[in-house]
Motif scaffolding. Structure first.
Motif, short mmCIF file in Angstrom:
data_model
loop_
_atom_site.label_atom_id
_atom_site.label_comp_id
_atom_site.label_asym_id
_atom_site.label_seq_id
_atom_site.Cartn_x
_atom_site.Cartn_y
_atom_site.Cartn_z
N GLN A 9 0.83 -1.22 0.00
CA GLN A 9 0.00 0.00 0.00
C GLN A 9 0.85 1.26 0.00
O GLN A 9 0.57 2.21 -0.73
N VAL A 12 2.53 1.65 -3.51
CA VAL A 12 1.55 2.09 -4.50
C VAL A 12 1.20 3.56 -4.29
O VAL A 12 1.13 4.34 -5.25
N LYS A 13 1.04 3.96 -3.04
CA LYS A 13 0.72 5.37 -2.75
C LYS A 13 1.88 6.28 -3.16
O LYS A 13 1.68 7.35 -3.73
N SER A 14 3.11 5.85 -2.90
CA SER A 14 4.28 6.65 -3.25
C SER A 14 4.48 6.74 -4.77
O SER A 14 5.10 7.68 -5.25
N ASP A 16 2.07 7.13 -6.93
CA ASP A 16 0.86 7.72 -7.51
C ASP A 16 1.15 8.56 -8.76
O ASP A 16 0.36 8.61 -9.69
N PHE A 17 2.31 9.18 -8.83
CA PHE A 17 2.68 9.98 -9.99
C PHE A 17 2.77 9.14 -11.25
O PHE A 17 2.54 9.64 -12.35
N TYR A 19 0.79 6.58 -11.95
CA TYR A 19 -0.60 6.42 -12.40
C TYR A 19 -1.05 7.67 -13.16
O TYR A 19 -1.73 7.58 -14.17
N ASP A 20 -0.64 8.84 -12.65
CA ASP A 20 -0.97 10.09 -13.33
C ASP A 20 -0.38 10.15 -14.73
O ASP A 20 -0.89 10.86 -15.59
N SER A 25 -0.54 -1.00 -12.81
CA SER A 25 0.31 -1.78 -11.91
C SER A 25 -0.12 -3.24 -11.88
O SER A 25 -1.26 -3.59 -12.14
N ARG A 96 10.37 10.29 -9.21
CA ARG A 96 9.39 11.39 -9.32
C ARG A 96 10.12 12.70 -9.67
O ARG A 96 9.71 13.43 -10.56
#
Length: 131
Positions: A9, A12-14, A16-17, A19-20, A25, A96
């Motif tokens: 989790q 995946v949260k880290s 997020d860029f 996905y943008d 995934s 990122r």
């Protein structure tokens, strides 16, 4: 060692860029792959070890590079081998901040040469003083 649900989790949260940027995934026990247009980032925990890394794969060329090593030679990022989750989060942050560079195959190839020199200099410190 497997990734815990909490680690998955947080990773995946880290990421997020990504996905943008249109990545999808694929989550497994030991790795999370982020698949984009011709590129994939693979966040992996070594199966029989307590180490981790993030790899970038250029799909068409079938070339893989270690983002951990790239970050080490390019920015002096100090990866602690046994802090699996912390290292991955640090490397995702590096990606990122340096996305356009890291996703350049030329940048990765040049970095790979620097990694080879870095390793050679660590094996033979006398050689390093001549460079």
């Amino acid at each position: 060692m497997r990734m815990t649900e909490n680690e998955k989790q947080r990773i995946v949260k880290s990421a997020d860029f990504l996905y943008d940027k249109g990545y999808t995934s694929k989550i497994k026990d030991y790795a999370i792959s982020f698949l984009g247009d011709g590129i994939s980032f693979i966040v992996s925990y070594e199966r029989y070890s307590d180490t981790s890394d993030v790899l970038i794969k250029f799909m068409k060329e079938n070339e893989v590079y270690s983002v951990g090593w790239i970050a080490c030679v390019r920015s002096g990022l100090n990866i602690q081998p046994h802090l699996r989750l912390e290292n991955v989060l640090m490397l995702l942050s590096y990606i990122r901040e340096n996305y356009s560079s890291v996703t350049s195959r030329k940048y990765c190839k040049e970095s790979d040469k620097s990694v080879s020199k870095f390793i050679e200099n660590r094996k033979n410190p006398a050689h390093a003083s001549r460079d």
